[in-house]
Design a protein around this motif. Structure first.
Motif, PDB file in Angstrom:
ATOM      1  N   LEU A  99       0.888  -1.159   0.029  1.00  0.00           N
ATOM      2  CA  LEU A  99       0.010   0.120  -0.097  1.00  0.00           C
ATOM      3  C   LEU A  99       0.946   1.321   0.136  1.00  0.00           C
ATOM      4  CD1 LEU A  99      -3.442   0.796   1.228  1.00  0.00           C
ATOM      5  CD2 LEU A  99      -1.781   2.007   2.202  1.00  0.00           C
ATOM      6  N   PHE A 100       0.524   2.051  -0.925  1.00  0.00           N
ATOM      7  CA  PHE A 100       1.481   3.509  -1.053  1.00  0.00           C
ATOM      8  C   PHE A 100       0.442   4.562  -0.370  1.00  0.00           C
ATOM      9  CE2 PHE A 100       2.460   0.338  -4.591  1.00  0.00           C
ATOM     10  CZ  PHE A 100       4.027   0.739  -4.519  1.00  0.00           C
ATOM     11  N   LYS A 101       1.252   5.469   0.241  1.00  0.00           N
ATOM     12  CA  LYS A 101       0.341   6.700   0.640  1.00  0.00           C
ATOM     13  C   LYS A 101       1.581   7.534   0.936  1.00  0.00           C
ATOM     14  CE  LYS A 101      -2.979   7.685   4.192  1.00  0.00           C
ATOM     15  NZ  LYS A 101      -3.844   7.266   5.144  1.00  0.00           N
ATOM     16  N   GLY A 102       1.226   8.927   0.248  1.00  0.00           N
ATOM     17  CA  GLY A 102       2.296   9.914   0.357  1.00  0.00           C
ATOM     18  C   GLY A 102       3.571   9.297  -0.075  1.00  0.00           C
ATOM     19  N   ASP A 103       4.683   9.380   0.519  1.00  0.00           N
ATOM     20  CA  ASP A 103       5.982   9.158   0.581  1.00  0.00           C
ATOM     21  C   ASP A 103       6.438   7.658   0.962  1.00  0.00           C
ATOM     22  OD1 ASP A 103       6.516  11.436  -0.697  1.00  0.00           O
ATOM     23  OD2 ASP A 103       7.952  12.149   0.922  1.00  0.00           O
ATOM     24  N   TYR A 104       5.361   7.093   1.459  1.00  0.00           N
ATOM     25  CA  TYR A 104       5.502   5.653   2.386  1.00  0.00           C
ATOM     26  C   TYR A 104       4.919   4.597   1.457  1.00  0.00           C
ATOM     27  CZ  TYR A 104       7.162   8.798   5.950  1.00  0.00           C
ATOM     28  OH  TYR A 104       7.815   9.501   6.772  1.00  0.00           O
ATOM     29  N   LYS A 105       5.511   3.442   1.869  1.00  0.00           N
ATOM     30  CA  LYS A 105       5.002   2.131   1.279  1.00  0.00           C
ATOM     31  C   LYS A 105       5.120   0.905   2.307  1.00  0.00           C
ATOM     32  CE  LYS A 105       6.235  -1.616  -1.918  1.00  0.00           C
ATOM     33  NZ  LYS A 105       7.251  -1.914  -3.160  1.00  0.00           N
ATOM     34  N   LEU A 106       3.834   0.563   2.683  1.00  0.00           N
ATOM     35  CA  LEU A 106       3.743  -0.739   3.244  1.00  0.00           C
ATOM     36  C   LEU A 106       3.812  -2.028   2.656  1.00  0.00           C
ATOM     37  CD1 LEU A 106       2.756  -1.883   6.306  1.00  0.00           C
ATOM     38  CD2 LEU A 106       0.282  -1.806   5.032  1.00  0.00           C
ATOM     39  N   VAL A 107       4.687  -2.891   2.730  1.00  0.00           N
ATOM     40  CA  VAL A 107       4.858  -4.093   1.698  1.00  0.00           C
ATOM     41  C   VAL A 107       5.231  -5.323   2.472  1.00  0.00           C
ATOM     42  CG1 VAL A 107       7.474  -3.628   1.585  1.00  0.00           C
ATOM     43  CG2 VAL A 107       6.135  -4.870  -0.227  1.00  0.00           C
ATOM     44  N   LYS A 108       4.548  -6.361   1.933  1.00  0.00           N
ATOM     45  CA  LYS A 108       4.826  -7.909   2.362  1.00  0.00           C
ATOM     46  C   LYS A 108       5.041  -8.844   1.275  1.00  0.00           C
ATOM     47  CE  LYS A 108       1.220 -10.410   3.389  1.00  0.00           C
ATOM     48  NZ  LYS A 108      -0.010 -10.625   3.900  1.00  0.00           N
ATOM     49  N   ASN A 109       6.108  -9.445   1.543  1.00  0.00           N
ATOM     50  CA  ASN A 109       6.610 -10.619   0.482  1.00  0.00           C
ATOM     51  C   ASN A 109       6.616 -11.961   1.024  1.00  0.00           C
ATOM     52  OD1 ASN A 109       7.375  -8.736  -2.287  1.00  0.00           O
ATOM     53  ND2 ASN A 109       8.773  -7.780  -0.666  1.00  0.00           N
ATOM     54  N   LEU A 110       6.206 -12.920   0.385  1.00  0.00           N
ATOM     55  CA  LEU A 110       6.230 -14.158   0.817  1.00  0.00           C
ATOM     56  C   LEU A 110       7.312 -14.810   0.578  1.00  0.00           C
ATOM     57  CD1 LEU A 110       2.412 -15.258  -0.172  1.00  0.00           C
ATOM     58  CD2 LEU A 110       3.215 -14.243   2.013  1.00  0.00           C
ATOM     59  N   PRO A 111       7.736 -15.942   1.258  1.00  0.00           N
ATOM     60  CA  PRO A 111       8.996 -16.778   0.859  1.00  0.00           C
ATOM     61  C   PRO A 111       8.595 -17.481  -0.604  1.00  0.00           C
ATOM     62  CG  PRO A 111       8.057 -17.284   2.958  1.00  0.00           C
ATOM     63  CD  PRO A 111       7.040 -16.403   2.398  1.00  0.00           C
ATOM     64  N   PRO A 112       9.718 -17.832  -1.305  1.00  0.00           N
ATOM     65  CA  PRO A 112      11.118 -17.885  -0.893  1.00  0.00           C
ATOM     66  C   PRO A 112      11.963 -16.742  -0.475  1.00  0.00           C
ATOM     67  CG  PRO A 112      11.185 -18.918  -3.056  1.00  0.00           C
ATOM     68  CD  PRO A 112       9.816 -18.436  -2.567  1.00  0.00           C
ATOM     69  N   ALA A 113      11.759 -15.506  -1.427  1.00  0.00           N
ATOM     70  CA  ALA A 113      12.447 -14.419  -1.350  1.00  0.00           C
ATOM     71  C   ALA A 113      12.272 -13.527  -0.313  1.00  0.00           C
ATOM     72  CB  ALA A 113      12.553 -13.809  -2.785  1.00  0.00           C
TER      73      ALA A 113
END
Length: 579
Positions: free
Chosen positions: A472-486
């Motif tokens: 989720l992007f908001k202003g200059d910020y980003k919330l992020v989730k990446n699953l395995p394997p990486a």
């Protein structure tokens, strides 16, 4: 009708640059191209045609797409979030628990209208050549989705030298022309052929006074990476130092070009092997693979140049808007390494090889793997499939008619859903009717007109999900989730303006912002019908399983035959020994 009337009234009041006539529109999409893979974005790869477009337009340095091809393509043509337009994931990677639920079909929904339909209603000729991947039943081919003329590959990819599939799930490479199955010519190279078809389509109705919309969707640089030997030869000495050295080189070039700030930190991907631990033969092989990749990018640029020069010859160049971008970040997958002997045997059966001497040429099957994919995305983290910036942030250029103060760079946060509203504003075409989902993006017209630096405010939230990887992007910020394997499967928070490399997690130091953005993401997921992926879901593993299921009868037959041969051989050997 009332909504369209209001729209037209607002459009008349908008600060649109005056045009003598509605502009032609050329929408060019590269496939799996990384953030720093072209010359205007700090690459060592020569792309003079794209550099010329950048000089005549704007480079968007904070532009985002989906991390996989079909969801981006569906949003690019509709402006509607992928979970509402029918393509939240590529069908080849859809888990059975999701398929058919909440619009999880993997094909373009009939509840959205394409920009081709809207432009055609506004008096445009509409053409498409290249990769489609939005459905292959009769109602979802381009001729039923607003395109007058079409020559398209319906699948996720294919051989670039012949009509041959690139994965076992496909029996053939399915090409269509104007809604009917199409046979490729014997002499074929994808980038050349796609531009040849675009030129022929434009020529077929040129001179009748109507503007045109041409969607040119390359296979470059999707696997298998392939190019004529002359292009590969231009880069034979470029990549001998390996992927980490290239990632560092492009990082420095991106900072020097102002694509990212000096505060950007260069992180190392956990999937990147130690180049120095490879044997000399392995290093030589991987370096040549990257030379093939670079050559394929330059070949694409050459054919883009052919199209641009043709429009100049026709007298159409000055009244044409060009939009160029990639559909996602670079491809890290290596089917041979991941699927082993079964894939090698399939390659042999299809006539593919990985011979060093002819890498990239006809019958060659080339990938660049996670090491050079990480370099292609430099200085960003992650790559295709993942929600890190390397998977989502791609180069974009908008050039030509309607662009004020050309040669600029824009750091504005932009998204693939912004393209349809922008093209509607530039053309004067109306949005979809009330029976259809409306585009959710923002028009970039104020940025093109050099009247505003941003199209999103500090409180505008932009959500994203694909295969369990989310942001989720908001202003200059980003919330992020990446699953395995990486990835690690946890939420992280970054300031992607000062830290586009996503190296400094702010989730602990900014708990209130983290909580607010998590709430924004949950709202996005609810409104768009996002479904959770099964535990342990892996997109590439799912593609493998779906490949087996798509050809299960043939695989079972082959397995049974192999069992009979082995068992029969053992019986024969035992009988001989006893005799």
């Amino acid at each position: 009708m009332l909504r369209r009337t209001l729209y037209c009234g607002l459009l008349l009041m908008a600060p649109v640059l005056a045009q003598a006539a509605p502009p032609n529109i050329v929408l060019i999409l590269a496939d799996d191209l990384g953030f720093t893979d072209i010359q205007p974005f700090a690459s060592e790869i020569a792309t003079p045609s794209l550099a010329a477009l950048a000089d005549n337009g704007i480079r968007f340095t904070n532009h985002h797409v989906a991390a996989s091809c079909a969801p981006t393509r569906a949003m690019l043509l509709t402006g509607v979030d992928s979970h509402l337009n029918g393509v939240p994931n590529i069908p080849e990677a859809m888990p059975p628990s999701q398929r058919g639920r909440n619009g999880y079909d993997g094909v373009l929904s009939h509840r959205v209208q394409t920009v081709a339909t809207l432009l055609r209603e506004h008096g445009y000729h509409t053409y498409v050549s290249g990769k489609w991947h939005l459905g292959k039943d009769a109602s979802r081919l381009p001729d039923q989705r607003g395109f007058e003329r079409s020559v398209i590959l319906a699948d996720s990819g294919a051989d670039n030298w012949s009509q041959r599939p690139y994965l076992p799930m496909y029996r053939t490479a399915q090409w269509y022309k104007d809604g009917q199955p199409h046979q490729l010519p014997n002499e074929f190279y994808s980038s050349e052929y796609i531009v040849d078809q675009a030129i022929a389509q434009i020529d077929s109705q040129h001179g009748d006074g109507q503007p045109f919309f041409s969607y040119v969707a390359f296979q470059a640089v999707h696997i298998p990476v392939q190019v004529p030997a002359a292009y590969r030869a231009m880069y034979e000495s470029h990549y001998q130092q390996g992927w980490s050295a290239l990632r560092e080189q492009r990082y420095r070039a991106a900072v020097a070009a102002g694509l990212v700030p000096p505060s950007t930190a260069l992180t190392a991907m956990n999937s990147t092997a130690d180049w120095m631990a490879l044997s000399n033969a392995q290093q030589r092989d991987w370096a040549r693979r990257m030379a093939v990749y670079a050559g394929m990018v330059q070949a694409m640029d050459h054919h883009i140049g052919r199209l641009v020069e043709h429009l100049k010859t026709l007298g159409e160049y000055d009244n044409t808007v060009f939009v160029f971008m990639s559909d996602n970040g670079p491809e890290p997958a290596d089917p041979v390494a991941r699927f082993g002997l079964p894939f090698v045997l399939w390659m042999k059966a299809m006539g593919f090889n990985t011979d060093y001497g002819t890498l990239g040429e006809r019958d060659s099957y080339v990938v660049i793997g996670p090491g050079f994919a990480s370099a292609a995305a430099s200085p960003l983290s992650y790559y295709k499939y993942y929600a890190g910036e390397g998977g989502l942030r791609v180069p974009m250029i908008i050039a030509g008619a309607g662009v004020a103060a050309p040669g600029r760079q824009s750091p504005a946060l932009t998204h693939v859903t912004d393209i349809v509203p922008t093209l509607l504003d530039l053309s004067g075409a109306a949005p979809p009717g009330d029976d259809y989902y409306q585009p959710s993006g923002k028009s970039l017209l104020p940025v093109l007109a050099d009247q505003r630096e941003r199209v999103r405010g500090e409180d505008d939230a932009l959500g994203y999900e694909l295969g369990g990887n989310a942001a989720l992007f908001k202003g200059d910020y980003k919330l992020v989730k990446n699953l395995p394997p990486a990835g690690d499967g946890r939420w992280h928070l970054y300031n992607i303006v000062s830290d586009p490399g996503e190296s400094r997690d702010l989730s602990e130091s900014m708990p209130e912002r983290l909580a607010a953005m998590l709430a924004d993401y949950e709202d996005y997921a609810r409104r768009n019908g996002v479904l959770a992926v099964p535990d342990g879901y892996d997109q590439l593993q799912q593609v493998s399983w779906n490949s087996i299921m798509a050809r299960k009868t043939e695989w079972l037959s082959a397995g049974l035959l192999l069992f009979v041969l082995v068992y029969g051989g053992l019986l024969w050997r035992r009988k001989r020994l006893r005799g």
